[in-house]
Design a protein around this motif. Structure first.
Motif, short mmCIF file in Angstrom:
data_model
loop_
_atom_site.label_atom_id
_atom_site.label_comp_id
_atom_site.label_asym_id
_atom_site.label_seq_id
_atom_site.Cartn_x
_atom_site.Cartn_y
_atom_site.Cartn_z
N SER A 16 0.81 -1.22 0.00
CA SER A 16 0.00 0.00 0.00
C SER A 16 0.85 1.28 0.00
O SER A 16 0.31 2.38 0.08
N TYR A 17 2.16 1.13 -0.15
CA TYR A 17 3.06 2.28 -0.03
C TYR A 17 2.74 3.40 -1.03
O TYR A 17 2.67 4.57 -0.66
N ARG A 18 2.54 3.08 -2.29
CA ARG A 18 2.28 4.12 -3.30
C ARG A 18 1.03 4.93 -2.97
O ARG A 18 1.02 6.15 -3.09
N ASP A 19 -0.02 4.25 -2.55
CA ASP A 19 -1.24 4.96 -2.16
C ASP A 19 -0.99 5.85 -0.94
O ASP A 19 -1.52 6.96 -0.86
N GLU A 20 -0.19 5.36 0.00
CA GLU A 20 0.10 6.12 1.21
C GLU A 20 0.89 7.39 0.88
O GLU A 20 0.68 8.44 1.50
N VAL A 21 1.80 7.31 -0.09
CA VAL A 21 2.56 8.49 -0.51
C VAL A 21 1.60 9.54 -1.09
O VAL A 21 1.70 10.72 -0.76
N CYS A 22 0.66 9.10 -1.90
CA CYS A 22 -0.32 10.03 -2.48
C CYS A 22 -1.19 10.67 -1.40
O CYS A 22 -1.41 11.88 -1.41
N LEU A 23 -1.67 9.87 -0.47
CA LEU A 23 -2.50 10.40 0.62
C LEU A 23 -1.71 11.37 1.49
O LEU A 23 -2.24 12.41 1.91
N ALA A 24 -0.45 11.06 1.76
CA ALA A 24 0.39 11.95 2.57
C ALA A 24 0.60 13.28 1.87
O ALA A 24 0.56 14.34 2.50
N LEU A 65 17.43 9.86 11.64
CA LEU A 65 16.17 9.96 12.36
C LEU A 65 15.24 10.81 11.50
O LEU A 65 15.60 11.91 11.09
N TYR A 66 14.05 10.27 11.18
CA TYR A 66 13.07 10.97 10.37
C TYR A 66 11.81 11.25 11.20
O TYR A 66 11.49 10.49 12.11
N ALA A 67 11.11 12.31 10.86
CA ALA A 67 9.83 12.63 11.51
C ALA A 67 8.81 13.05 10.47
O ALA A 67 9.17 13.62 9.43
N SER A 68 7.55 12.75 10.76
CA SER A 68 6.43 13.12 9.89
C SER A 68 5.30 13.66 10.75
O SER A 68 5.18 13.29 11.92
N PRO A 69 4.45 14.49 10.15
CA PRO A 69 3.26 14.95 10.89
C PRO A 69 2.36 13.76 11.23
O PRO A 69 2.42 12.73 10.56
N PRO A 70 1.51 13.89 12.24
CA PRO A 70 0.59 12.81 12.56
C PRO A 70 -0.29 12.47 11.37
O PRO A 70 -0.68 13.34 10.61
N GLY A 71 -0.57 11.19 11.21
CA GLY A 71 -1.41 10.74 10.10
C GLY A 71 -0.62 10.29 8.89
O GLY A 71 -1.13 9.54 8.06
N VAL A 72 0.63 10.73 8.76
CA VAL A 72 1.50 10.24 7.69
C VAL A 72 2.06 8.91 8.18
O VAL A 72 2.54 8.81 9.30
N THR A 73 1.98 7.88 7.36
CA THR A 73 2.39 6.55 7.83
C THR A 73 3.90 6.47 8.04
O THR A 73 4.67 7.24 7.48
N HIS A 74 4.29 5.48 8.84
CA HIS A 74 5.71 5.26 9.09
C HIS A 74 6.45 4.88 7.81
O HIS A 74 7.62 5.21 7.65
N ALA A 75 5.77 4.18 6.91
CA ALA A 75 6.41 3.81 5.65
C ALA A 75 6.79 5.04 4.85
O ALA A 75 7.88 5.12 4.28
N VAL A 76 5.93 6.04 4.82
CA VAL A 76 6.23 7.29 4.11
C VAL A 76 7.35 8.02 4.85
O VAL A 76 8.29 8.53 4.24
#
Length: 149
Positions: A16-24, A65-76
C-alpha cells in the motif's frame, strides 16, 4: 551516528506504499511529508506536539532519524526502507515521549533503548525523554484471539 549490527524491521504493508505516498501528499498540501533530523522542518514537526518517527539505517552504516506529521504513515516517513525502530512521539513541556507503536513495522520493545540514544544525539536530554513500550504481540492476542470479538 553509526550503528552496530542490529536487527531491522521491514514494512509489513509494503503493497500500500504508493497509495500512502499520495495520501500523505494530499494531507500535507505544500509541506513535505517527512523530514530528516538536522533540518528546520524536522524541528518544526517534533515541536508541533505529536508526530510519527522512524530510525533508518543507511547503506553507509550511518543512521538517520526521520519525523512526519501525525497521520502520515511510518512507511512514508522512512521512505519505505527498513527501520531500526519506528513509533509515535510527542513533545510537550520540554518532555519528549516516544514509543514503538507502528502497525507497518511492528518494532520490538527492545528496539526503543538504542533508539533513545539517537534522540539524545539529536539534542534531547536523557532525563527529558520518556520511553513507552508498546507490545504488538499483546495487541495481536487481544484483537485476533477473541478478546474483542
Amino acid at each position: 551516528m553509526m550503528f552496530a549490527n542490529t536487527s531491522t524491521f521491514s514494512n509489513t504493508l509494503a503493497e500500500s506504499y504508493r497509495d500512502e505516498v499520495c495520501l500523505a501528499a494530499i494531507q500535507c498540501k505544500d509541506a513535505p511529508t517527512h523530514a530528516v533530523q538536522g533540518t528546520v522542518y524536522f524541528s518544526t514537526i517534533v515541536n508541533s506536539e505529536k508526530f510519527e518517527w522512524a530510525l533508518v539505517p543507511l547503506e553507509s552504516r550511518d543512521v538517520k532519524l526521520y519525523a512526519s506529521p501525525p497521520g502520515v504513515t511510518h512507511a512514508v516517513c522512512a521512505e519505505n526502507r527498513d527501520v531500526l525502530c519506528a513509533g509515535e512521539g510527542s513533545y510537550k513541556g520540554g518532555k519528549l515521549t516516544i514509543n514503538n507503536r507502528s502497525g507497518h513495522y511492528k518494532p520490538s520493545c527492545d528496539s526503543l533503548e538504542p533508539a533513545k540514544k539517537y534522540w539524545i544525539a539529536a539534542g534531547f536530554l536523557p532525563e527529558n525523554i520518556i520511553v513507552k513500550k508498546h507490545s504488538h504481540e499483546l495487541v495481536h492476542e487481544l484483537v485476533y484471539d477473541g478478546f474483542f470479538g
